[in-house]
Design an enzyme around this catalytic site. Structure first.
Site: not given
Ligand code: DGL
Length: 273
Positions: A13-14, A46, A76, A155, A187-189
């Site tokens: 992931d990022s 993103g 991600c 983050e 988004c995985t965040h």
């Molecule tokens: N967690 C990522 C996703 O699922 C990326 C979020 C990001 O870095 O902008 O899109």
């Protein structure tokens, strides 16, 4: 090529978002080892272009292949949306993303056939969730909403902060008005903001975290390919974590959300790959 079934699974992931997927793999496939890469030097993904995300993804995959992984989970949504199809054909090991599993669950869950998708500007801009959902059920209406401030808030670790609630209220108002009954956390965040999103959306909207379904999908794929691991008991570090910056900060975060004591986190220079 002979793939070693006891090799680890690569997850990337990022930043910390993919840990929500790693967590489900740990819970649901406890025999599998993981090599995780969080691109903390280059987060967020993103707001970047497709070309850049493809380049980053290729570098990370080269790094993970150097770690002898047997399969790769693109944990991600942005990289899944921009890079997965492009990269799939370049690999001789299985690779899967998080978008299709999430869409499948949402299509099963929605009753009024009005599904919301929140994600990064990049992901929502591709309309990829809508493509998958409409393929599953033509009658589904999809309402997408980019929430670019969510990733920096996560983050930063502001998971329950009043500022986060305020930001979420402003982003999600539009979706409330559209009467969705299901919302994909695209988004995985975002699963890390689940309680805030729940508070804003109320109990009647079903929140879909694609991570669980992705872990199950990984299990199915490994089984199909005869790649399920025989066990990880003998490993000193069954879960290894690599980042492109700020290894200590990442480690603290990972320890706060994983059902596992993270000891090994190492910074690498991803631009070398
Ligand atoms: N967690 C990522 C996703 O699922 C990326 C979020 C990001 O870095 O902008 O899109």
């Amino acid at each position: 090529m002979k793939i070693d079934r006891n090799a680890p699974v690569g997850v990337f992931d990022s930043g910390v978002g993919g840990l929500t997927v790693a967590r489900e793999i740990m819970r649901n496939l406890p025999s599998e080892k993981i090599v995780y890469f969080g691109d903390t030097a280059r987060v967020p993904y993103g707001s970047k272009s497709k070309e850049t995300i493809i380049r980053y993804s290729r570098q990370i995959i080269r790094f993970l292949q150097g770690q002898q992984v047997k399969a790769i989970v693109v944990a991600c949504n942005t990289a899944s949306a921009f890079a997965l199809e492009e990269i799939r054909n370049e690999l001789d090991i299985p690779i899967l993303g998080v978008i299709e599993p999430g869409a499948r669950v949402a299509a099963q869950e929605t009753k009024n056939k009005r599904v919301g998708v929140i994600g990064t500007v990049g992901t929502v801009g591709t309309g990829i969730h809508e493509d998958y959902l409409r393929r599953l059920d033509q009658e589904i209406t999809v309402i997408g909403k980019a929430c670019p401030l969510f990733v920096p808030l996560v983050e930063e670790g502001w998971l329950h902060d009043p500022v986060t609630i305020e930001v979420a209220s402003r982003y999600l108002r539009e979706l409330q008005e559209k009467e969705i009954d299901t919302l994909i956390l695209g988004c995985t965040h975002y699963p890390l903001l689940r309680s805030v999103i729940r508070q804003v959306m109320g109990d009647d909207v079903r929140l879909v975290n694609p991570a669980y379904e992705t872990a199950l999908e990984l299990g199915r794929l490994l089984k199909e390919e005869n790649l399920l691991s025989a066990g990880k008991e003998q490993e000193e570090f069954p879960y290894r974590f690599y980042v492109s910056d700020l290894a200590e900060k990442f480690k603290d975060f990972a320890n706060s959300i994983l059902p596992y004591d993270v000891e090994m986190t190492q910074k690498i220079d991803i631009e070398r790959f």
